[in-house]
Design a protein around this motif. Sequence first.
Motif, PDB file in Angstrom:
ATOM      1  N   ARG A 140       0.816  -1.220   0.000  1.00 18.73           N
ATOM      2  CA  ARG A 140       0.000   0.000   0.000  1.00 18.73           C
ATOM      3  C   ARG A 140       0.849   1.269   0.000  1.00 18.73           C
ATOM      4  NH1 ARG A 140      -2.992  -3.248   3.853  1.00 18.73           N
ATOM      5  NH2 ARG A 140      -4.884  -4.043   2.847  1.00 18.73           N
ATOM      6  N   GLY A 141       1.827   1.276  -0.867  1.00 16.78           N
ATOM      7  CA  GLY A 141       2.566   2.507  -1.112  1.00 16.78           C
ATOM      8  C   GLY A 141       3.719   2.809  -0.191  1.00 16.78           C
ATOM      9  N   ARG A 142       4.073   1.902   0.698  1.00 16.01           N
ATOM     10  CA  ARG A 142       5.248   2.170   1.530  1.00 16.01           C
ATOM     11  C   ARG A 142       5.911   0.869   1.949  1.00 16.01           C
ATOM     12  NH1 ARG A 142       4.893   2.336   7.236  1.00 16.01           N
ATOM     13  NH2 ARG A 142       2.893   1.666   8.102  1.00 16.01           N
ATOM     14  N   GLU A 143       7.208   0.985   2.247  1.00 19.09           N
ATOM     15  CA  GLU A 143       7.954  -0.189   2.689  1.00 19.09           C
ATOM     16  C   GLU A 143       7.709  -0.422   4.178  1.00 19.09           C
ATOM     17  OE1 GLU A 143      12.136  -1.986   1.355  1.00 19.09           O
ATOM     18  OE2 GLU A 143      12.363  -0.195   2.620  1.00 19.09           O
ATOM     19  N   ARG A 144       7.593  -1.683   4.517  1.00 21.34           N
ATOM     20  CA  ARG A 144       7.262  -2.041   5.894  1.00 21.34           C
ATOM     21  C   ARG A 144       8.228  -3.088   6.421  1.00 21.34           C
ATOM     22  NH1 ARG A 144       1.325  -0.974   6.526  1.00 21.34           N
ATOM     23  NH2 ARG A 144       0.674  -0.005   4.556  1.00 21.34           N
ATOM     24  N   LEU A 145       8.178  -3.264   7.740  1.00 28.52           N
ATOM     25  CA  LEU A 145       8.972  -4.278   8.415  1.00 28.52           C
ATOM     26  C   LEU A 145       8.027  -5.392   8.856  1.00 28.52           C
ATOM     27  CD1 LEU A 145      11.962  -4.618   9.309  1.00 28.52           C
ATOM     28  CD2 LEU A 145      11.283  -3.709  11.542  1.00 28.52           C
ATOM     29  N   GLY A 146       8.494  -6.638   8.770  1.00 27.91           N
ATOM     30  CA  GLY A 146       7.638  -7.765   9.125  1.00 27.91           C
ATOM     31  C   GLY A 146       8.373  -8.836   9.899  1.00 27.91           C
ATOM     32  N   MET A 147       7.610  -9.675  10.573  1.00 28.57           N
ATOM     33  CA  MET A 147       8.149 -10.806  11.331  1.00 28.57           C
ATOM     34  C   MET A 147       7.408 -12.065  10.895  1.00 28.57           C
ATOM     35  SD  MET A 147       7.950 -11.616  15.431  1.00 28.57           S
ATOM     36  CE  MET A 147       6.213 -12.047  15.316  1.00 28.57           C
ATOM     37  N   LEU A 148       8.152 -13.070  10.458  1.00 31.02           N
ATOM     38  CA  LEU A 148       7.559 -14.336  10.023  1.00 31.02           C
ATOM     39  C   LEU A 148       7.713 -15.373  11.124  1.00 31.02           C
ATOM     40  CD1 LEU A 148       8.000 -12.782   7.321  1.00 31.02           C
ATOM     41  CD2 LEU A 148       8.429 -15.007   6.246  1.00 31.02           C
ATOM     42  N   ARG A 149       6.629 -16.058  11.433  1.00 31.03           N
ATOM     43  CA  ARG A 149       6.656 -17.140  12.413  1.00 31.03           C
ATOM     44  C   ARG A 149       5.674 -18.216  11.994  1.00 31.03           C
ATOM     45  NH1 ARG A 149       2.746 -17.172  16.705  1.00 31.03           N
ATOM     46  NH2 ARG A 149       1.115 -15.611  16.369  1.00 31.03           N
ATOM     47  N   VAL A 150       5.718 -19.351  12.670  1.00 35.31           N
ATOM     48  CA  VAL A 150       4.866 -20.479  12.293  1.00 35.31           C
ATOM     49  C   VAL A 150       3.655 -20.535  13.212  1.00 35.31           C
ATOM     50  CG1 VAL A 150       4.737 -22.978  12.008  1.00 35.31           C
ATOM     51  CG2 VAL A 150       6.841 -21.761  11.414  1.00 35.31           C
ATOM     52  N   VAL A 151       2.473 -20.633  12.618  1.00 33.93           N
ATOM     53  CA  VAL A 151       1.219 -20.829  13.349  1.00 33.93           C
ATOM     54  C   VAL A 151       0.582 -22.096  12.799  1.00 33.93           C
ATOM     55  CG1 VAL A 151      -1.049 -19.881  13.886  1.00 33.93           C
ATOM     56  CG2 VAL A 151       0.928 -18.349  13.707  1.00 33.93           C
ATOM     57  N   ASP A 152       0.502 -23.130  13.646  1.00 30.49           N
ATOM     58  CA  ASP A 152       0.053 -24.446  13.185  1.00 30.49           C
ATOM     59  C   ASP A 152       0.958 -24.897  12.030  1.00 30.49           C
ATOM     60  OD1 ASP A 152      -1.927 -24.463  15.122  1.00 30.49           O
ATOM     61  OD2 ASP A 152      -3.393 -23.515  13.789  1.00 30.49           O
ATOM     62  N   ASP A 153       0.409 -25.069  10.842  1.00 24.71           N
ATOM     63  CA  ASP A 153       1.213 -25.470   9.681  1.00 24.71           C
ATOM     64  C   ASP A 153       1.311 -24.360   8.649  1.00 24.71           C
ATOM     65  OD1 ASP A 153       1.862 -28.004  10.612  1.00 24.71           O
ATOM     66  OD2 ASP A 153       0.001 -28.884   9.830  1.00 24.71           O
ATOM     67  N   VAL A 154       1.150 -23.130   9.092  1.00 21.56           N
ATOM     68  CA  VAL A 154       1.140 -21.990   8.187  1.00 21.56           C
ATOM     69  C   VAL A 154       2.197 -20.980   8.634  1.00 21.56           C
ATOM     70  CG1 VAL A 154      -0.255 -20.053   7.339  1.00 21.56           C
ATOM     71  CG2 VAL A 154      -1.303 -22.304   7.637  1.00 21.56           C
ATOM     72  N   ILE A 155       2.824 -20.328   7.667  1.00 24.77           N
ATOM     73  CA  ILE A 155       3.732 -19.228   7.976  1.00 24.77           C
ATOM     74  C   ILE A 155       2.897 -17.953   8.078  1.00 24.77           C
ATOM     75  CG2 ILE A 155       5.703 -17.858   7.197  1.00 24.77           C
ATOM     76  CD1 ILE A 155       6.695 -20.283   5.677  1.00 24.77           C
ATOM     77  N   ALA A 156       2.968 -17.304   9.239  1.00 28.51           N
ATOM     78  CA  ALA A 156       2.245 -16.052   9.446  1.00 28.51           C
ATOM     79  C   ALA A 156       3.246 -14.907   9.455  1.00 28.51           C
ATOM     80  CB  ALA A 156       1.464 -16.092  10.748  1.00 28.51           C
ATOM     81  N   MET A 157       2.786 -13.749   9.045  1.00 29.46           N
ATOM     82  CA  MET A 157       3.638 -12.564   9.061  1.00 29.46           C
ATOM     83  C   MET A 157       2.937 -11.446   9.812  1.00 29.46           C
ATOM     84  SD  MET A 157       5.464 -10.414   5.967  1.00 29.46           S
ATOM     85  CE  MET A 157       3.935  -9.815   5.246  1.00 29.46           C
ATOM     86  N   HIS A 158       3.639 -10.884  10.793  1.00 28.47           N
ATOM     87  CA  HIS A 158       3.135  -9.729  11.524  1.00 28.47           C
ATOM     88  C   HIS A 158       3.830  -8.489  10.985  1.00 28.47           C
ATOM     89  CE1 HIS A 158       1.092 -11.968  14.799  1.00 28.47           C
ATOM     90  NE2 HIS A 158       2.014 -12.880  14.526  1.00 28.47           N
ATOM     91  N   GLY A 159       3.041  -7.516  10.571  1.00 26.08           N
ATOM     92  CA  GLY A 159       3.641  -6.242  10.223  1.00 26.08           C
ATOM     93  C   GLY A 159       4.221  -5.624  11.491  1.00 26.08           C
ATOM     94  N   LEU A 160       5.404  -5.062  11.395  1.00 22.52           N
ATOM     95  CA  LEU A 160       6.071  -4.443  12.535  1.00 22.52           C
ATOM     96  C   LEU A 160       6.228  -2.951  12.292  1.00 22.52           C
ATOM     97  CD1 LEU A 160       8.972  -6.965  13.308  1.00 22.52           C
ATOM     98  CD2 LEU A 160       6.719  -6.849  14.379  1.00 22.52           C
ATOM     99  N   LEU A 161       6.033  -2.180  13.338  1.00 19.06           N
ATOM    100  CA  LEU A 161       6.333  -0.757  13.252  1.00 19.06           C
ATOM    101  C   LEU A 161       7.850  -0.582  13.255  1.00 19.06           C
ATOM    102  CD1 LEU A 161       3.746   0.609  15.857  1.00 19.06           C
ATOM    103  CD2 LEU A 161       3.504   0.540  13.373  1.00 19.06           C
ATOM    104  N   TRP A 162       8.314   0.428  12.555  1.00 20.48           N
ATOM    105  CA  TRP A 162       9.740   0.720  12.579  1.00 20.48           C
ATOM    106  C   TRP A 162      10.121   1.213  13.972  1.00 20.48           C
ATOM    107  CZ3 TRP A 162      12.507  -0.811   8.474  1.00 20.48           C
ATOM    108  CH2 TRP A 162      11.852  -0.955   7.265  1.00 20.48           C
ATOM    109  N   PRO A 163      11.333   0.935  14.419  1.00 17.64           N
ATOM    110  CA  PRO A 163      11.731   1.336  15.779  1.00 17.64           C
ATOM    111  C   PRO A 163      11.487   2.812  16.083  1.00 17.64           C
ATOM    112  CG  PRO A 163      13.370  -0.135  14.861  1.00 17.64           C
ATOM    113  CD  PRO A 163      12.403   0.154  13.750  1.00 17.64           C
TER     114      PRO A 163
END
Length: 355
Positions: free
Chosen positions: A144-167
């Motif tokens: 959506r028009g800007r670069e973001r930071l993310g965190m990938l982790r495993v939930v059950d058998d799926v890879i989930a990604m949480h958008g992270l705020l920049w520090p």
Amino acid sequence: MRSIWNGAISFGLVSIPIKLVNATESHSISFRQIHTEDGGRIRYRKVCELEDREVPTSEIGKGYEDADGSVIPITEDDLASLPIPTAKTIEIVSFVPADRIDPLQMDTAYYLSANGVPAAKPYTLLREALKRSDRVAIAKFALRGRERLGMLRVVDDVIAMHGLLWPDEIRATDSVAPDASVTVRDAELDLADALMDTLGEVDLDSLHDDYRAAVEEMIAAKVEGGTTTAPEPAAEPGGGKVIDLMAALESSVRAARTARGEPAGDKEAEVTHLPTRRSSRTAPKQVGGKKSTSAKKSTAPAPKKSTSKKSTAKKTTTATKSTAAKKTTAGTKKTTTATKKTTAGKKTASKRRAS
């Protein structure tokens, strides 16, 4: 689920085609704005302020407002020409322990779905590598028009990604912390621990939105033409400072135990009280002068009794000695009298023989 973004995960030289879908959904009840006089809908129309006419979506673009108020048009081609490698790629930059991520940074959550059969193998490889390492992947992506930071982790058998705020988007806490210096005593911490232990854990699946349920019930009643009864308003929390924190904690522990069906008094011994604290439900412990005074009162008659016994014994001994002495004196007198009589008799007998 409908995907909102298509791209690939860049894992070193491995590329994993994926689809991005929202992992959460809002169940909040939304309301429309209406005209209270006739119930008509209030709508917002996109109007060009120069031509004073409504503009269709196809004629609407982007623009950046400069400091002087002038607007600089930005086209999609301008954005597409930017050298951003994450425009269509979730680029993994590192792997870190999960506890390194501050929950304050977490934003919207997404599920990453393997896009097609060829993506299944590398997708599974990354998922299993994350599981075995017990780490999370830190990545950069554009959405959506800007670069973001993310965190990938495993939930059950799926890879989930949480958008992270920049520090630098996390505000400092300096202005939020209490200004006053407060000392928390160990006894207060003990009671807080007892309260946490009593409340225990909860199954998050059992929690639900009571407010939403009440709104839905009210709407259903209005649809059916029935009357709604307003529930009793919740008691407003008392303002001002806490007068007795210890008493409030003790009451909270008792209330929590009662709510869980536990006897409120069975586990009272587990709570550590202050040594000088007196509970309103138990008789105050006597400390210092009052207890010693009562002890003195209870023990005071004992010396008197022992004194009277000793005096009685002394009197008895004295009386005995006196009586014995009197008897001895009387006996001595009688003996002396008898001796005198015997001596007088002998003298009389001697005189008679001489004559």
